[in-house]
Design an enzyme around this catalytic site. Structure first.
Site, mmCIF file in Angstrom:
data_model
loop_
_atom_site.group_PDB
_atom_site.id
_atom_site.type_symbol
_atom_site.label_atom_id
_atom_site.label_comp_id
_atom_site.label_asym_id
_atom_site.label_seq_id
_atom_site.Cartn_x
_atom_site.Cartn_y
_atom_site.Cartn_z
ATOM 1 N N HIS B 264 0.828 -1.204 0.000
ATOM 2 C CA HIS B 264 0.000 0.000 0.000
ATOM 3 C C HIS B 264 0.869 1.263 0.000
ATOM 4 O O HIS B 264 0.713 2.140 -0.859
ATOM 5 C CB HIS B 264 -0.907 -0.021 1.242
ATOM 6 N N GLU B 265 1.792 1.334 0.941
ATOM 7 C CA GLU B 265 2.633 2.539 1.022
ATOM 8 C C GLU B 265 3.520 2.648 -0.216
ATOM 9 O O GLU B 265 3.796 3.761 -0.689
ATOM 10 C CB GLU B 265 3.470 2.517 2.303
ATOM 11 N N HIS B 268 1.628 4.516 -2.831
ATOM 12 C CA HIS B 268 1.711 5.970 -2.611
ATOM 13 C C HIS B 268 3.070 6.509 -3.070
ATOM 14 O O HIS B 268 3.167 7.544 -3.723
ATOM 15 C CB HIS B 268 1.542 6.284 -1.119
#
Lengths: 500, 500
Positions: B264-265, B268
């Site tokens: 997820h990170e 980003h």
């Protein structure tokens, strides 16, 4: 006047916050930053420094400082507030005397200077760096001009590191010190060499790291207000007195590097951690000078960390970390090994007895370069001649001679003498402390560092940058910086080790 | 005009540097900072934010922006420079509409709000937090007033996270989405539960860490411009496009946390790393909006990272890290396990099929609170009623109900919908990408993420914050944000898993 003082403090704390922010960015750069971020980081730090400089040299602060001059008497000359005004005024005057145009020109020259110096050092060829050094010497002379009148062209440079101290004072101290140190190492050179080969065995990193942290925890390093990381070159940095971080580097095939490096940086950190909370977020939340700072690091590293008493207590512990490497090395052999005196080429690896001689030759060259009595082109030869005179060896090349240190490449003339002065101050403080603390050697042997740290806190740390270095040392020891205690220290210690 | 544009850029890059510096301090605070430094760090960040705010709202920038309005046409409406002027003008207008007095008052209320919320959550007692929430709702309504006229009081709040988007648009999207999701999870609830007990075995940290880094390296995370550390809550931060860092947390008794958190990170981070270098050190070096940002993280976490194709390639590798834990778990069982659908109380632990329902209920409450149609005192009951309606369960207490999220305590109304919108955008982009990239599933199964990242770079990342979210999504997919692709995605995926 109260409101003006409050306003001044507010302005100064804003600048202190910016300085702390810049220091965090600098620490991150050396400890964590991914390599591809270097250029952006340079811009970020430059932006912070610019804003800081603009604020620090603003007319508003200048006016407040002028208005507050008369108020200092009322506050009491040694009060925190009077000293804050005094130091802020000193910094303001220094900063506003240097035109922004010069600051930019100098910054550019040092950036180029450092990268050219790196190349010259790799090539071991002084001629590559010569034009840059010429330019930097010229810029430093130009810098000194802004502060006329002075007694000596070197005074304003020294003053950046040792506020209030004069070149003539340093020269007088070193004149007394040099013959003593030269004679001492000559005598030692006639003795049998100490075996320290066991220091070069394989020492896995974790043990070095853990032992270092165990010791500095006992010294009093406060992990709630600090941390230790790895970096290419060890350093201490602080973001205010509540966040004082140290770094170290570990060599797995040379035990002393990390160990004494950690003690050394801890000494710096204890100083910053011990500044009076009332001075936080002000220009006084700093050491009195580089020399006083260095006196703290060298005391914990050398006077304590290389003492017989320290190792009586800690050597069995170190042997537990490294039983195969040190199991058969006696305490006495170990103690002599970490204190072996051997004239060598590289300053940062020098022992306690030879270290200051490295410094003295640098100072003499710096002064001669500034005076113009030595041309830059002749620096390598002058270096080598003095090196042979003081240390009995001739550097085989420029890399291990005149090019070995980074300092000149960033124009840091005036910095070197603080290292030697720090050694002197550490011994001077230790003598005084030994009078004040009952059986100080016994305390070290019992790993009871509390009274030592408390003494340093009370007499040195708590004052931060309130006093000039000579003023502080005199206040504490009854005399300005003087070489005798250090000479006595060397003679006693190495007299015993080498049976002189 | 050229000089004015250059001057504007210089001013904006100075602000960008300050923002980066503040972000470094924030990252350090969450990753490294010793606990005793919190107060000083707060002062440092506040000082940076104050300077930033002063500079960002200066008359000088306002004047430059006004002067440059006419120049935008000449530059071409979609050019970097024209968009820079447009976005800078939008930000300037928003910031200058809010009085400094309000900014200070709001900041104070959120600081108190967060600490009271923490206490209330620990006590699981909404009544403790109620007065603060009332104050924050009131302050948010006051904030909205500065931006009148608007169609809806919630519009200015949403606009802070989704520039240009209207409350009515979000409501229309969610109206279509909600019945579909509610129906889906009802159908799934009738099916046999998936066994995922193996995810709760003991998974030593190192394997989780190494596997995560192995995968995101393959995704395209650039370690020369980033690093991963541990923190209490995972996050991504950037100090310009050349230093984009992620953090994760590892639970040794629950495998999905670190793994999907890292994916997820990374999503980003890939966005920030992919912004056009020409936009660096400007307000355009950012994502288009929170929803677009979340579309990137959710795509790598879910559409890719929880896909059958991904695990076909990576499950054997994960089994090598954890042979005893996973040796007897089949690929199919693992795939079903990490995709198990189970209505649950906590948003951050929700699966793909239920997640948006958590968001929708929050949005409806936020809008009702802002409109005044719901009183703060009635929020817990409203929460529980909606929760039962959408997810079929009733929260047993406030801590796991209305108090579970931090967002309201810092006044972050308008933030929640971006999470759900991000899910929708991720599916919308994926559908479009699947048309453009030949055999995209095969690419994932071969761990060949290069074409996927290249597509995202070209269509999304490179533009940074140049376009508003609706504008960007329409540009890329031919339609504004719409729920259909996500609904199709859910039905297909969970239809297969649950044999619907």
């Amino acid at each position: 006047m109260k409101e003006k003082l409050a306003l001044l403090k507010e302005k100064l704390s804003e600048i202190a916050d910016l300085r702390a922010a810049s220091a965090v960015l600098g620490w991150d750069q050396l400890v964590n930053m991914p390599e591809g971020a270097a250029q952006d980081r340079g811009e970020q730090i430059a932006t912070l420094e610019n804003i800081m400089h603009t604020k620090a040299t603003s007319d508003e602060i200048g006016k407040l400082l002028d208005d507050l001059q008369g108020y200092m008497g009322e506050l009491g000359p040694d009060s925190d507030d009077a000293r804050l005004i005094k130091v802020a005024k000193r910094d303001y005057d220094k900063q506003t005397k240097v035109p922004s145009e010069f600051v930019v020109r100098f910054a550019r020259a040092t950036t180029v200077g450092q990268s050219v110096w790196e190349k010259a050092k790799v090539a071991s060829d002084f001629s590559i760096f010569k034009p840059n050094l010429e330019q930097l010497v010229e810029l430093r002379r130009e810098y000194a001009e802004f502060f006329k009148p002075w007694d000596h062209v070197y005074d304003p440079l020294l003053d950046d590191f040792e506020p209030g101290m004069k070149t003539a004072e340093v020269q007088a101290i070193f004149e007394k010190l040099r013959p003593e140190q030269v004679a001492l190492i000559k005598t030692i050179a006639e003795k049998e060499k100490v075996d320290r080969s066991f220091l070069f065995l394989e020492y896995p990193e974790k043990g070095q790291w853990d032992f270092g942290e165990e010791v500095i925890t006992q010294f009093g390093y406060d992990w709630k207000h600090g941390r230790q990381d790895k970096s290419a070159h060890p350093f201490t940095t602080s973001f205010g007195i509540h966040d004082v971080r140290i770094t170290t580097r570990v060599k797995e095939n040379y035990l002393p590097t990390a160990m004494f490096g950690t003690f050394h940086e801890c000494g710096h950190a204890l100083y910053e951690m011990g500044v009076s909370p009332g001075l936080n977020r002000s220009p006084l939340a700093d050491g009195a000078s580089m020399a006083v700072h260095e006196s703290q690091s060298r005391m914990w590293e050398n006077i304590i960390g290389r003492s017989k008493e320290f190792w009586t207590r800690y050597y069995p512990r170190l042997q537990e970390y490294y039983p195969t490497q040190l199991g058969n090395v006696s305490l006495d052999a170990f103690y002599r090994g970490v204190n072996a005196v051997e004239p060598s080429l590289i300053r940062v690896e020098a022992d306690e007895a030879t270290y200051n001689l490295h410094i003295m030759l640098r100072l003499e060259l710096e002064i001669a370069l500034m005076e113009g009595s030595l041309a830059v082109k002749d620096a390598p030869q002058a270096w080598n001649e003095k090196f042979e005179e003081y240390l009995g060896i001739v550097p085989p090349n420029d890399a291990d001679g005149v090019l070995q240190d980074v300092h000149w490449s960033f124009g840091g003339f005036g910095y070197f003498p603080t290292y030697a002065l720090g050694n002197l101050v550490s011994a001077q403080l230790w003598e005084k402390m030994s009078e004040d603390i009952d059986d100080i050697d016994g305390k070290v042997a019992a790993a009871d560092f509390t009274p030592i740290l408390a003494w340093l806190r009370e007499h040195i740390h708590v004052h931060g940058a309130k006093f000039e270095p000579q003023e502080l040392v005199e206040k504490v020891t009854g005399s300005k910086i003087t070489p005798e205690p250090f000479i006595r220290y060397l003679k006693k210690k190495f007299g015993a080790i080498y049976n002189l």
